[in-house]
Scaffold this active site. Structure first.
Site, PDB file in Angstrom:
ATOM      1  N   ARG A 283     -14.284  45.239   2.001  1.00  0.00           N
ATOM      2  CA  ARG A 283     -15.346  45.737   1.119  1.00  0.00           C
ATOM      3  C   ARG A 283     -16.278  44.628   0.648  1.00  0.00           C
ATOM      4  NH1 ARG A 283     -10.876  48.867   0.251  1.00  0.00           N
ATOM      5  NH2 ARG A 283     -10.113  47.499  -1.373  1.00  0.00           N
TER       6      ARG A 283
ATOM      7  N   GLU B 202      -1.744  42.591  -4.925  1.00  0.00           N
ATOM      8  CA  GLU B 202      -1.163  43.440  -5.980  1.00  0.00           C
ATOM      9  C   GLU B 202      -0.079  44.305  -5.332  1.00  0.00           C
ATOM     10  OE1 GLU B 202      -4.114  45.905  -7.804  1.00  0.00           O
ATOM     11  OE2 GLU B 202      -2.741  46.658  -9.321  1.00  0.00           O
TER      12      GLU B 202
HETATM   13  P1  AMP Z   1      -5.906  40.540  -5.628  1.00  0.00           P
HETATM   14  O1  AMP Z   1      -5.602  39.527  -4.562  1.00  0.00           O
HETATM   15  O2  AMP Z   1      -4.682  41.034  -6.303  1.00  0.00           O
HETATM   16  O3  AMP Z   1      -6.952  40.010  -6.605  1.00  0.00           O
HETATM   17  O4  AMP Z   1      -6.499  41.814  -4.899  1.00  0.00           O
HETATM   18  C1  AMP Z   1      -7.852  41.914  -4.592  1.00  0.00           C
HETATM   19  C2  AMP Z   1      -8.087  42.556  -3.267  1.00  0.00           C
HETATM   20  O5  AMP Z   1      -7.288  43.723  -3.076  1.00  0.00           O
HETATM   21  C3  AMP Z   1      -9.518  43.002  -3.142  1.00  0.00           C
HETATM   22  O6  AMP Z   1      -9.976  42.708  -1.819  1.00  0.00           O
HETATM   23  C4  AMP Z   1      -9.495  44.488  -3.416  1.00  0.00           C
HETATM   24  O7  AMP Z   1     -10.375  45.175  -2.542  1.00  0.00           O
HETATM   25  C5  AMP Z   1      -8.047  44.908  -3.196  1.00  0.00           C
HETATM   26  N1  AMP Z   1      -7.480  45.640  -4.351  1.00  0.00           N
HETATM   27  C6  AMP Z   1      -6.470  45.207  -5.145  1.00  0.00           C
HETATM   28  N2  AMP Z   1      -6.169  46.097  -6.096  1.00  0.00           N
HETATM   29  C7  AMP Z   1      -7.037  47.111  -5.939  1.00  0.00           C
HETATM   30  C8  AMP Z   1      -7.272  48.337  -6.650  1.00  0.00           C
HETATM   31  N3  AMP Z   1      -6.552  48.680  -7.735  1.00  0.00           N
HETATM   32  N4  AMP Z   1      -8.269  49.141  -6.226  1.00  0.00           N
HETATM   33  C9  AMP Z   1      -9.018  48.789  -5.144  1.00  0.00           C
HETATM   34  N5  AMP Z   1      -8.854  47.665  -4.434  1.00  0.00           N
HETATM   35  C10 AMP Z   1      -7.879  46.818  -4.822  1.00  0.00           C
END
Ligand code: AMP
Length: 174
Positions: free
Chosen positions: A59, A96
């Site tokens: 995205r 996550e």
């Molecule tokens: P993080 O590494 O935990 O900061 O996760 C960020 C990445 O995971 C981004 O590329 C987001 O597109 C995706 N992502 C993580 N959690 C979500 C969520 N709750 N909703 C949508 N995309 C998420």
């Protein structure tokens, strides 16, 4: 300022139970919101010199590519493993939901180039930290990170200390 929150769809239990997925397809489907989001993303960095926009798959590509076109700078894709055809650097990170790694072409950013990193959402910060590492391994300087959405309660900023971070929409809880 445009209300972006109204245009973001909350999808419970996707891709796994317990995750509130922030769906931006509803936002990019609206031409006015999409254009405004691209404009606002680099607003805080407007006065800064930017050589490249780096977008994180997938995205981050949508907003990053639009912004690179607007600023007339190159776009660098930071991709999931095995997608980039030439020589790459790779960095692992925790999501996550699970773990993964990201790759960049070793020649995507030249020594000293100033890079603005773009993704749709900052959650725990692992993805963005890995992306910063990759840009820096190429010799680039991350001048900042811009996100459409930041899940404040996951404290992703803690993993990105020292970087300038700007997010358009903040969620303080799920
Ligand atoms: P993080 O590494 O935990 O900061 O996760 C960020 C990445 O995971 C981004 O590329 C987001 O597109 C995706 N992502 C993580 N959690 C979500 C969520 N709750 N909703 C949508 N995309 C998420």
């Amino acid at each position: 300022m445009t209300n972006f929150e109204d245009a973001i769809r909350n999808v419970p239990d996707f891709p796994i139970k317990g995750i509130q997925f922030k769906d931006i397809t509803t936002l990019i489907g609206n031409p006015e919101k999409f254009a405004n989001a691209v404009d606002y993303l680099y607003g805080p960095f407007r006065e800064m010199e930017i050589d490249k926009i780096a977008g994180i798959e997938s995205r981050g590509f949508i907003f990053g590519a639009a912004l690179a076109y607007k600023l007339n700078v190159g776009f660098v894709p930071i991709r999931k493993p095995g997608k980039l055809p030439a020589k790459t650097y790779s960095a692992e990170y925790q999501l996550e939901y699970g773990s993964d790694s990201l790759e960049i072409h070793t020649d995507a950013v030249a020594e000293g180039e100033k890079v603005l990193l773009i993704d749709d959402l900052l959650a725990t910060g692992g993805t963005a930290a890995a992306a910063c590492e990759l840009v820096e391994r190429c010799g680039g300087e991350v001048i900042g990170l811009a996100f459409l959405i930041e899940l404040d309660f996951l404290q992703g900023r803690q993993k990105l200390k020292g970087y300038r971070i700007e997010s358009l929409v903040h969620y303080s809880g799920e």
